[in-house]
Design an enzyme around this catalytic site. Structure first.
Site, short mmCIF file in Angstrom:
data_model
loop_
_atom_site.label_atom_id
_atom_site.label_comp_id
_atom_site.label_asym_id
_atom_site.label_seq_id
_atom_site.Cartn_x
_atom_site.Cartn_y
_atom_site.Cartn_z
N ARG A 69 68.46 -33.13 71.59
CA ARG A 69 68.26 -31.81 72.59
C ARG A 69 66.81 -31.76 72.73
NH1 ARG A 69 69.46 -27.72 71.20
NH2 ARG A 69 70.43 -28.12 69.06
N TYR A 197 70.97 -38.27 76.40
CA TYR A 197 71.48 -37.92 75.17
C TYR A 197 72.60 -36.77 75.10
CZ TYR A 197 72.00 -35.39 70.84
OH TYR A 197 72.60 -34.73 69.82
N LYS A 206 77.10 -27.88 75.55
CA LYS A 206 76.03 -26.65 75.22
C LYS A 206 75.75 -26.12 76.57
CE LYS A 206 76.41 -27.35 71.07
NZ LYS A 206 75.65 -27.97 69.98
N HIS A 226 78.45 -20.41 69.31
CA HIS A 226 78.05 -21.54 68.53
C HIS A 226 79.08 -21.69 67.18
CE1 HIS A 226 74.96 -24.95 67.31
NE2 HIS A 226 76.11 -25.57 67.53
N SER A 248 72.49 -25.87 64.44
CA SER A 248 72.58 -27.62 64.56
C SER A 248 72.38 -28.09 63.29
CB SER A 248 71.93 -28.08 65.77
OG SER A 248 72.24 -27.28 67.10
N CYS A 250 73.77 -28.04 60.33
CA CYS A 250 73.82 -27.37 59.32
C CYS A 250 75.04 -27.08 58.50
CB CYS A 250 73.49 -25.84 59.46
SG CYS A 250 71.57 -25.81 59.76
N LYS A 252 78.56 -27.28 60.21
CA LYS A 252 79.99 -26.83 60.81
C LYS A 252 80.94 -27.92 60.82
CE LYS A 252 78.00 -25.84 65.09
NZ LYS A 252 76.68 -26.16 64.32
N ASP A 277 82.49 -26.87 66.73
CA ASP A 277 80.95 -26.42 67.43
C ASP A 277 81.11 -25.19 68.41
OD1 ASP A 277 78.44 -27.53 67.37
OD2 ASP A 277 78.82 -27.71 69.47
N ASN A 373 69.99 -38.18 63.99
CA ASN A 373 70.79 -37.52 64.54
C ASN A 373 71.50 -38.47 65.42
OD1 ASN A 373 71.70 -35.02 65.70
ND2 ASN A 373 70.55 -35.44 67.81
N ARG A 375 75.12 -40.02 66.22
CA ARG A 375 76.28 -39.20 66.51
C ARG A 375 77.74 -40.02 66.69
NH1 ARG A 375 75.90 -33.20 66.56
NH2 ARG A 375 73.78 -32.92 66.05
P1 GTP Z 1 75.94 -30.08 64.99
O1 GTP Z 1 76.82 -31.04 65.47
O2 GTP Z 1 74.52 -30.44 65.53
O3 GTP Z 1 76.15 -28.69 65.86
O4 GTP Z 1 75.92 -29.90 63.49
P2 GTP Z 1 76.84 -29.22 62.54
O5 GTP Z 1 76.63 -27.89 62.21
O6 GTP Z 1 78.14 -29.69 62.69
O7 GTP Z 1 76.60 -30.02 61.12
P3 GTP Z 1 77.30 -31.25 60.10
O8 GTP Z 1 78.47 -30.71 59.42
O9 GTP Z 1 77.61 -32.60 60.98
O10 GTP Z 1 76.17 -31.39 58.94
C1 GTP Z 1 74.88 -31.52 59.23
C2 GTP Z 1 74.46 -32.09 57.90
O11 GTP Z 1 74.31 -31.29 56.97
C3 GTP Z 1 74.97 -33.50 57.43
O12 GTP Z 1 73.95 -34.25 57.05
C4 GTP Z 1 75.75 -33.09 56.29
O13 GTP Z 1 75.68 -33.88 55.24
C5 GTP Z 1 75.04 -31.78 55.69
N1 GTP Z 1 75.90 -30.89 55.22
C6 GTP Z 1 76.97 -30.47 55.62
N2 GTP Z 1 77.50 -29.53 54.80
C7 GTP Z 1 76.59 -29.54 53.74
C8 GTP Z 1 76.56 -28.68 52.66
O14 GTP Z 1 77.63 -28.11 52.10
N3 GTP Z 1 75.80 -29.11 51.51
C9 GTP Z 1 74.71 -29.66 51.86
N4 GTP Z 1 73.67 -29.77 51.03
N5 GTP Z 1 74.63 -30.45 53.06
C10 GTP Z 1 75.71 -30.17 53.79
C1 SPV Z 2 74.01 -29.64 68.32
O1 SPV Z 2 72.90 -29.80 68.37
O2 SPV Z 2 74.36 -28.29 68.29
C2 SPV Z 2 75.38 -30.45 68.74
C3 SPV Z 2 74.76 -31.65 69.34
O3 SPV Z 2 76.19 -29.92 68.31
S1 SPV Z 2 74.40 -31.60 70.78
O4 SPV Z 2 75.91 -31.72 71.55
O5 SPV Z 2 73.58 -32.97 71.11
O6 SPV Z 2 74.01 -30.39 71.15
MN MN Z 3 76.34 -27.96 67.59
#
Ligand code: GTP
Ligand code: SPV
Ligand code: MN
Length: 590
Positions: A69, A197, A206, A226, A248, A250, A252, A277, A373, A375
């Site tokens: 983004r 993207y 979003k 979010h 993002s 982190c 979820k 999300d 990033n 996906r």
């Molecule tokens: P968006 O789709 O961007 O909103 O992201 P999200 O919040 O769904 O994050 P996601 O679960 O995809 O995790 C993002 C990154 O954080 C990945 O590389 C994971 O491996 C890492 N991660 C997730 N949970 C943990 C955790 O509990 N500990 C650590 N160290 N890393 C984590």
């Molecule tokens: C985020 O960045 O929080 C996502 C991916 O979930 S996107 O849909 O590209 O915003």
């Molecule tokens: Mn997100």
């Protein structure tokens, strides 16, 4: 087509500006998917993956300058600048329309304009919102078909004069200097141009479900957040639902479909995934907060996803999935860093270049096969842990709200806010290190209130006030917690193992909701009493747990100064209650 005169007129108007060769209305049928995939493959927009190993899966690369983004090109276009607030980029609607119009003009010559009617939330539910996205990207259509409910049934629900968000998208020439993501809350309109993207172009996500919906929620008395939503079934069979806001990338998606760690397995917990999300939440007739996931798919981060870190995600993406910006292997499958299986000997990387493990760039850094990033887009229905309440228009009752960010220092593993107002303060002062999900300096700590910094469609001060008001309207507001899976030791290693082990923290949270887990009152909130988190089967030295839960008064006093500075940017639109919380916090610390 449709009997909706205003919709037809708008499609014609936009076509007059963009000049597509043809207009195709998306009906949402399986035959349509096959046809569109065929076309996209013929045009080279996507590749078909090995259908034996990955049935129904396709592969796509976005332009190398278009992989996350672009927040600096994202605008909230309100009549008055003040209404967008200090955290949003602002442009006047007049200027925004004019600037974008120049780029949209004739952008679809030689292309097809697809008309995608979509519903965020179950079709026909009073609480859902309908959008119509016009786009010249088949990739967008194929993604929207997974991420939202699309097609004829949505047009039927819209009827002759139903309200809908007007969403216009064109890839145009994918030029970053001619890229704009514009939101017009006053017109219920989104214009996005020059990108291909995810979050920039899947306008239901979003743009509509957070930026426009947060604005609507403020006016209609509900919340668009979010947040992931998950159910935790305890050994007695009772399911407690929680919603969690992390910025993002982190965690979820990972948390939303978590599997219990070995050591806790015999207790018999089960996780039910509602969403990963976005949560739309409202107060139901019982006076509690209820949440629905307006989406029907996951647009998840690929790197780091493997059978150990996230088995349910790996199961979900075995078929009917779109992979974007990952490594393409020689046998037509996909791979990414920290993915499953051995590292392939060779492949084609996310930029379409031949790739071998160990390759280095000019700076001597390892060239990655997949973009950080990269996906996957997959139907939530394929997730082994899918909740059976996905189509329930009431959604699920929320017992706890969890905020969290990526903080190498300061924030302990978990703490509980004293009450709703304090919880709003905790959310409003959240901060996190920047990740690859957005352009900008990676790792830099920035304030990200409620993980909504890039997604709040109006003045953030008014948003905080809305949160406070929602709390006062609830008979039994959810308890609010803050977690940090990312605290590091002196050597930069994570102190907490994370992933599955996070269930231990969720168990403590649920027990707090039920009122029996032991806690210690500290200036920042309640933290777990020693031994109140079940550590069965996890070999973590007591000293590490102490570090994870430690609170450094000096660091927090410094942090409060930063809270104050941040709050001051909102001027008179900051609710007084939050400055009160700031002062009370300082007093508790000194
Ligand atoms: P968006 O789709 O961007 O909103 O992201 P999200 O919040 O769904 O994050 P996601 O679960 O995809 O995790 C993002 C990154 O954080 C990945 O590389 C994971 O491996 C890492 N991660 C997730 N949970 C943990 C955790 O509990 N500990 C650590 N160290 N890393 C984590
Ligand atoms: C985020 O960045 O929080 C996502 C991916 O979930 S996107 O849909 O590209 O915003
Ligand atoms: Mn997100």
């Amino acid at each position: 087509m449709t009997a909706h005169a205003a919709l037809k007129r708008w499609v014609q108007e936009m076509a007059k500006m963009c000049h597509p060769d043809t207009i195709v209305w998306i009906d949402g049928t399986p035959e349509e998917k096959a046809r569109l995939e065929g076309e996209a493959i013929a045009k080279g927009e996507v590749l078909r993956l090995n259908q034996e190993k990955l049935p129904g899966c396709i592969y796509h690369r976005t332009a190398p300058n278009d992989v996350a983004r672009t927040e600096h090109l994202t605008y909230v276009c309100t009549g008055r600048r003040a209404d967008a607030g200090p955290t949003n980029n602002w442009m006047s609607p007049k200027e925004a329309y004019a600037r974008a119009r120049e780029i949209f003009e004739n952008s679809m010559v030689g292309r097809t304009m697809y008309v995608i009617p979509f519903s965020m939330g179950p079709v026909g539910s009073e609480f859902s919102k309908i959008g119509v996205e016009l786009t010249d990207s088949i990739y967008v259509v194929l993604n929207m078909r997974i991420m939202t409910r699309t097609g004829t049934r949505v047009l039927e629900a819209l009827g002759r004069d139903g309200a809908f968000t007007k969403c216009l998208h064109s890839k145009a020439d994918l030029n970053i200097d001619r890229r704009l993501i514009l939101h017009f809350p006053g017109d219920n309109t989104i214009w996005s141009v020059g990108s291909g993207y995810g979050g920039n172009v899947l306008l239901g996500k979003k743009c509509l479900a957070l930026r426009i919906a947060s604005y609507l929620g403020k006016h209609e008395g509900w919340m668009a957040e979010h947040m992931l939503v998950m159910g935790i079934e305890d050994p007695s069979g009772r399911i407690c639902y929680i919603a969690a806001a992390f910025p993002s990338a982190c965690g979820k998606t990972n948390l939303a479909m978590l599997l219990p760690p070995e050591g806790l397995k015999k207790k018999g917990y089960r996780i039910w995934t509602v969403g990963d999300d976005i949560a739309w939440m409202r107060i139901d007739t019982d006076g509690s907060l209820w949440a629905v996931n307006p989406e029907t798919g996951f647009f998840g981060v690929a790197p780091g996803t493997n059978s150990i870190s996230n088995k349910n995600a790996m199961e979900t993406i075995r078929k009917n999935t779109i992979f974007t910006n990952v490594l393409l292997t020689m046998d037509g499958t996909v791979w990414w860093e920290d993915g499953d299986g051995p590292v392939p000997d060779e492949g084609i990387d996310w930029q379409g270049r031949p790739w071998r493990p160990g390759m280095k760039d000019e700076k001597g850094e390892a060239i990655k096969g997949a973009h950080a990033n990269a996906r996957f887009t997959a139907p939530i229905a394929q997730c082994p842990s899918i909740s059976n309440r996905i189509e329930q228009h009431h959604g699920v009752p929320i017992s706890a709200i969890i905020f969290g960010g990526r903080r190498a220092r300061l924030a302990p593993l978990v703490y509980e806010a004293f009450n709703w107002q304090h919880g709003v303060y905790v959310g409003a002062t959240m901060a996190s290190e920047r990740t690859a999900a957005q352009y900008g300096r990676q790792g830099e700590v920035r304030r990200d209130p409620m993980a909504m910094l890039p997604f709040c469609g109006y003045h953030m001060g008014d948003y905080f006030r809305h949160w406070l008001k929602m709390g006062s309207r609830m008979k039994k507001p959810p308890k609010i917690f803050h977690v940090n899976w990312f605290r590091q030791d002196e050597n930069g290693s994570f102190l907490w193992p994370g992933y599955r082990e996070n269930l231990r923290v969720l168990e403590w949270i649920m027990d707090r909701v039920d009122g029996f887990a032991e806690a210690v009152k500290t200036p920042i909130g309640y933290i777990p009493a020693p031994n109140s988190i079940d550590m069965t089967g996890l070999d973590l030295p007591v000293s590490v747990m102490e570090k994870l839960l430690s609170i450094d008064r000096g660091e927090w006093l410094q942090e409060i100064e930063d809270h104050k500075k941040f709050f001051e940017t909102f001027g008179s639109r900051l609710p007084k209650e939050l400055m009160d919380e700031c002062r009370a916090f300082k007093k508790r610390l000194s």
